[in-house]
Design a protein around this motif. Structure first.
Motif, PDB file in Angstrom:
ATOM      1  N   GLU A 195       0.876  -1.179   0.000  1.00  0.00           N
ATOM      2  CA  GLU A 195       0.000   0.000   0.000  1.00  0.00           C
ATOM      3  C   GLU A 195       0.915   1.232   0.000  1.00  0.00           C
ATOM      4  O   GLU A 195       1.454   1.621   1.041  1.00  0.00           O
ATOM      5  CB  GLU A 195      -0.907  -0.003   1.243  1.00  0.00           C
ATOM      6  CG  GLU A 195      -1.957   1.090   1.195  1.00  0.00           C
ATOM      7  CD  GLU A 195      -2.920   1.045   2.377  1.00  0.00           C
ATOM      8  OE1 GLU A 195      -3.458   2.107   2.716  1.00  0.00           O
ATOM      9  OE2 GLU A 195      -3.115  -0.051   2.956  1.00  0.00           O
ATOM     10  N   LEU A 196       1.132   1.794  -1.179  1.00  0.00           N
ATOM     11  CA  LEU A 196       2.096   2.898  -1.317  1.00  0.00           C
ATOM     12  C   LEU A 196       1.470   4.209  -0.866  1.00  0.00           C
ATOM     13  O   LEU A 196       0.451   4.644  -1.399  1.00  0.00           O
ATOM     14  CB  LEU A 196       2.566   3.014  -2.779  1.00  0.00           C
ATOM     15  CG  LEU A 196       3.282   1.793  -3.363  1.00  0.00           C
ATOM     16  CD1 LEU A 196       3.730   2.078  -4.795  1.00  0.00           C
ATOM     17  CD2 LEU A 196       4.481   1.387  -2.509  1.00  0.00           C
ATOM     18  N   GLN A 197       2.130   4.843   0.107  1.00  0.00           N
ATOM     19  CA  GLN A 197       1.658   6.137   0.609  1.00  0.00           C
ATOM     20  C   GLN A 197       2.145   7.282  -0.282  1.00  0.00           C
ATOM     21  O   GLN A 197       1.447   8.265  -0.482  1.00  0.00           O
ATOM     22  CB  GLN A 197       2.172   6.364   2.038  1.00  0.00           C
ATOM     23  CG  GLN A 197       1.760   5.289   3.019  1.00  0.00           C
ATOM     24  CD  GLN A 197       0.249   5.257   3.224  1.00  0.00           C
ATOM     25  OE1 GLN A 197      -0.445   4.428   2.656  1.00  0.00           O
ATOM     26  NE2 GLN A 197      -0.261   6.211   3.989  1.00  0.00           N
ATOM     27  N   ALA A 198       3.384   7.137  -0.763  1.00  0.00           N
ATOM     28  CA  ALA A 198       3.986   8.168  -1.624  1.00  0.00           C
ATOM     29  C   ALA A 198       5.278   7.597  -2.202  1.00  0.00           C
ATOM     30  O   ALA A 198       5.827   6.621  -1.687  1.00  0.00           O
ATOM     31  CB  ALA A 198       4.278   9.439  -0.816  1.00  0.00           C
ATOM     32  N   GLY A 221      -0.362   8.756 -10.126  1.00  0.00           N
ATOM     33  CA  GLY A 221      -1.440   9.732  -9.943  1.00  0.00           C
ATOM     34  C   GLY A 221      -2.815   9.105 -10.101  1.00  0.00           C
ATOM     35  O   GLY A 221      -3.763   9.440  -9.375  1.00  0.00           O
ATOM     36  N   GLU A 222      -2.930   8.175 -11.052  1.00  0.00           N
ATOM     37  CA  GLU A 222      -4.209   7.483 -11.270  1.00  0.00           C
ATOM     38  C   GLU A 222      -4.597   6.631 -10.070  1.00  0.00           C
ATOM     39  O   GLU A 222      -5.768   6.324  -9.861  1.00  0.00           O
ATOM     40  CB  GLU A 222      -4.117   6.604 -12.527  1.00  0.00           C
ATOM     41  CG  GLU A 222      -4.099   7.418 -13.818  1.00  0.00           C
ATOM     42  CD  GLU A 222      -3.667   6.608 -15.027  1.00  0.00           C
ATOM     43  OE1 GLU A 222      -3.321   5.407 -14.850  1.00  0.00           O
ATOM     44  OE2 GLU A 222      -3.651   7.163 -16.142  1.00  0.00           O
ATOM     45  N   LYS A 223      -3.590   6.249  -9.274  1.00  0.00           N
ATOM     46  CA  LYS A 223      -3.844   5.436  -8.075  1.00  0.00           C
ATOM     47  C   LYS A 223      -3.889   6.300  -6.805  1.00  0.00           C
ATOM     48  O   LYS A 223      -3.947   5.783  -5.694  1.00  0.00           O
ATOM     49  CB  LYS A 223      -2.761   4.359  -7.934  1.00  0.00           C
ATOM     50  CG  LYS A 223      -2.711   3.382  -9.118  1.00  0.00           C
ATOM     51  CD  LYS A 223      -1.577   2.396  -8.981  1.00  0.00           C
ATOM     52  CE  LYS A 223      -1.465   1.470 -10.178  1.00  0.00           C
ATOM     53  NZ  LYS A 223      -2.645   0.598 -10.351  1.00  0.00           N
ATOM     54  N   GLY A 224      -3.771   7.621  -7.003  1.00  0.00           N
ATOM     55  CA  GLY A 224      -3.819   8.535  -5.857  1.00  0.00           C
ATOM     56  C   GLY A 224      -2.557   8.530  -5.019  1.00  0.00           C
ATOM     57  O   GLY A 224      -2.584   8.870  -3.829  1.00  0.00           O
ATOM     58  N   ILE A 225      -1.429   8.142  -5.631  1.00  0.00           N
ATOM     59  CA  ILE A 225      -0.152   8.070  -4.900  1.00  0.00           C
ATOM     60  C   ILE A 225       0.703   9.271  -5.293  1.00  0.00           C
ATOM     61  O   ILE A 225       1.056   9.418  -6.472  1.00  0.00           O
ATOM     62  CB  ILE A 225       0.602   6.759  -5.228  1.00  0.00           C
ATOM     63  CG1 ILE A 225      -0.272   5.535  -4.871  1.00  0.00           C
ATOM     64  CG2 ILE A 225       1.943   6.697  -4.500  1.00  0.00           C
ATOM     65  CD1 ILE A 225       0.204   4.237  -5.514  1.00  0.00           C
TER      66      ILE A 225
END
Length: 432
Positions: free
Chosen positions: A93-96, A119-123
């Motif tokens: 689960e990538l936060q950033a 960006g498409e995954k909100g990261i």
């Protein structure tokens, strides 16, 4: 699924004074370092015994050992970076993702693609300045345009450097590293690369050498240059620390670091220079491109000792003295009228410290097609260069054991004839 933040190492293979890593560890928890052996780059390398790939691999092992001592590790992948991130976003689960900026055309395209995917995954994909003191866009002329000539650029750079009081970053916040067991590192052989016997120079900046750099740098027979190019290229030394040391010890050395940033800026604003002349009119030059003469140049068999010594040093060690680089590049482009792109590509294969912007800038400077304000009719005379910079022939004799015997070839072309031919060819092309 574990929540982690990734710090993506690229051209910054060190823990100390690393901007992106510093901010990742300041602002996030569970920071896991990552390195990707990029197939898009590695697949283009013809020689699988490439000392640069071996060097990177060694540095990743070093980083792994240092991170292990802090209870963490480095995640190493081999593949296309976009595909690697697709895979990683399923495993964690990538936060950033934090990283330092790169300015070469391929790197910018790669980073845009990774940014879009994340960006498409909100990261968030967070990038930082690290491999330059002043990156493209920080230094403009009075009209708000990039500088096309080095001298005014260097004046503004120096003035800004003195005002800004650049300092290395403070110590890292190690407690925010992701705690895990050591992770395996892919071997060179698994990527179809081999070990080499080329020795990499140390990344220690020799203060005595830098202090006397202006006096010694032009003499290839002595150790007068720092040989830190590979370490700047891959970030195993901090540009901030080196520039600060140079500012204290030797203005001429600092000037060389400014040249590096000038060429990086030129490439960033003019990506077409990768395969076109910076001065478009010079793309009209009708290069002779004699393949047999190019082969003789590559092997160091032109009959011009200073040229041949340089090429043999390059072929044997992956290094060539800076003064000699100018001589051999001038010889190829002016004496032989062979396209600067051929020479640049050969250096790109062989140089340990190969760096696109500086290599391209140096070759275009020598060919007269680049940013240099000098007219095209500057043609280095190999004999007078030898007289000035290797008078006792120590460098030449080190690399050409058959020098002075009948085994050494006769000159491939007469200097006076070649010089005039180059001048006439350039003049005719530019006036047509």
């Amino acid at each position: 699924m574990q929540k982690i933040t990734l710090f993506w190492f690229r051209r910054d293979l060190r823990l100390e004074d690393n901007t992106g890593l510093f901010y990742a560890l300041q602002q996030e928890n569970n920071v896991l370092p990552l390195f990707i052996f990029d197939k898009n780059i590695l697949d283009k390398l013809e020689d699988k015994a490439d000392a640069r790939v071996e060097f990177i691999h060694d540095q990743i092992r070093n980083l792994s050992e240092k991170l292990k001592s802090k209870g963490s590790s480095i995640l190493v992948r081999y593949g296309d970076p976009v595909e690697v991130y697709k895979s990683l976003s399923k495993e964690y689960e990538l936060q950033a993702v934090y990283t330092n900026r790169d300015y070469e055309p391929y790197a910018k395209e790669r980073d845009q693609a990774v940014d879009k995917l994340l960006g498409e995954k909100g990261i968030p994909f967070l990038t930082f300045k690290d491999q330059m003191i002043y990156e493209p866009g920080e230094i403009f002329n009075g009209s708000g345009e990039f500088y096309k000539v080095f001298t005014p650029f260097s004046r503004v750079w120096l003035s800004k450097f003195k005002e800004d009081k650049i300092e290395p970053l403070p110590s890292l916040n190690w407690k925010n590293l992701y705690q895990c067991d050591p992770m395996p590192i892919i071997s060179l052989q698994e990527m179809a690369f081999e070990n080499t016997d080329i020795i990499i120079p140390s990344n220690t900046a020799d203060e005595e050498l830098i202090r006397h750099y202006d006096q010694n740098r032009n003499f290839p027979a002595i150790k007068g240059t720092s040989r830190l190019g590979i370490h700047l290229r891959f970030g195993t030394i901090s540009i901030r620390k080196l520039a600060l040391k140079a500012a204290q010890l030797n203005d001429t050395y600092l000037n060389e670091l400014i040249w590096r940033e000038f060429y990086m800026m030129i490439l960033a604003f003019n990506p077409q220079v990768v395969d076109q002349a910076f001065k478009p009119a010079y793309d009209q030059i009708p290069w002779r491109n004699n393949e047999a003469e190019f082969e003789a140049w590559c092997k160091g068999e032109t009959g011009y000792p200073i040229v041949d010594a340089g090429m043999r040093e390059l072929n044997t060690t992956g290094f060539m003295h800076n003064r000699v680089r100018m001589i051999v590049a001038s010889f190829l482009t002016k004496h032989l009228l062979i396209d600067w792109r051929w020479g640049e590509a050969y250096f790109a294969k062989k140089l340990l410290d190969y760096e696109l912007a500086s290599n391209n800038g140096g070759w275009q400077w020598a060919a007269g097609t680049g940013t240099d304000a000098q007219p095209y009719f500057r043609v280095f005379n190999p004999e007078s260069q030898t007289e000035k910079f290797d008078k006792e022939l120590r460098y030449i004799k080190r690399w050409i054991p058959e020098f002075g015997s009948n085994k050494y070839p006769k000159p491939i072309v007469d200097h006076k004839f070649a010089r005039q031919r180059a001048i006439d060819t350039y003049k005719s092309a530019l006036n047509s």
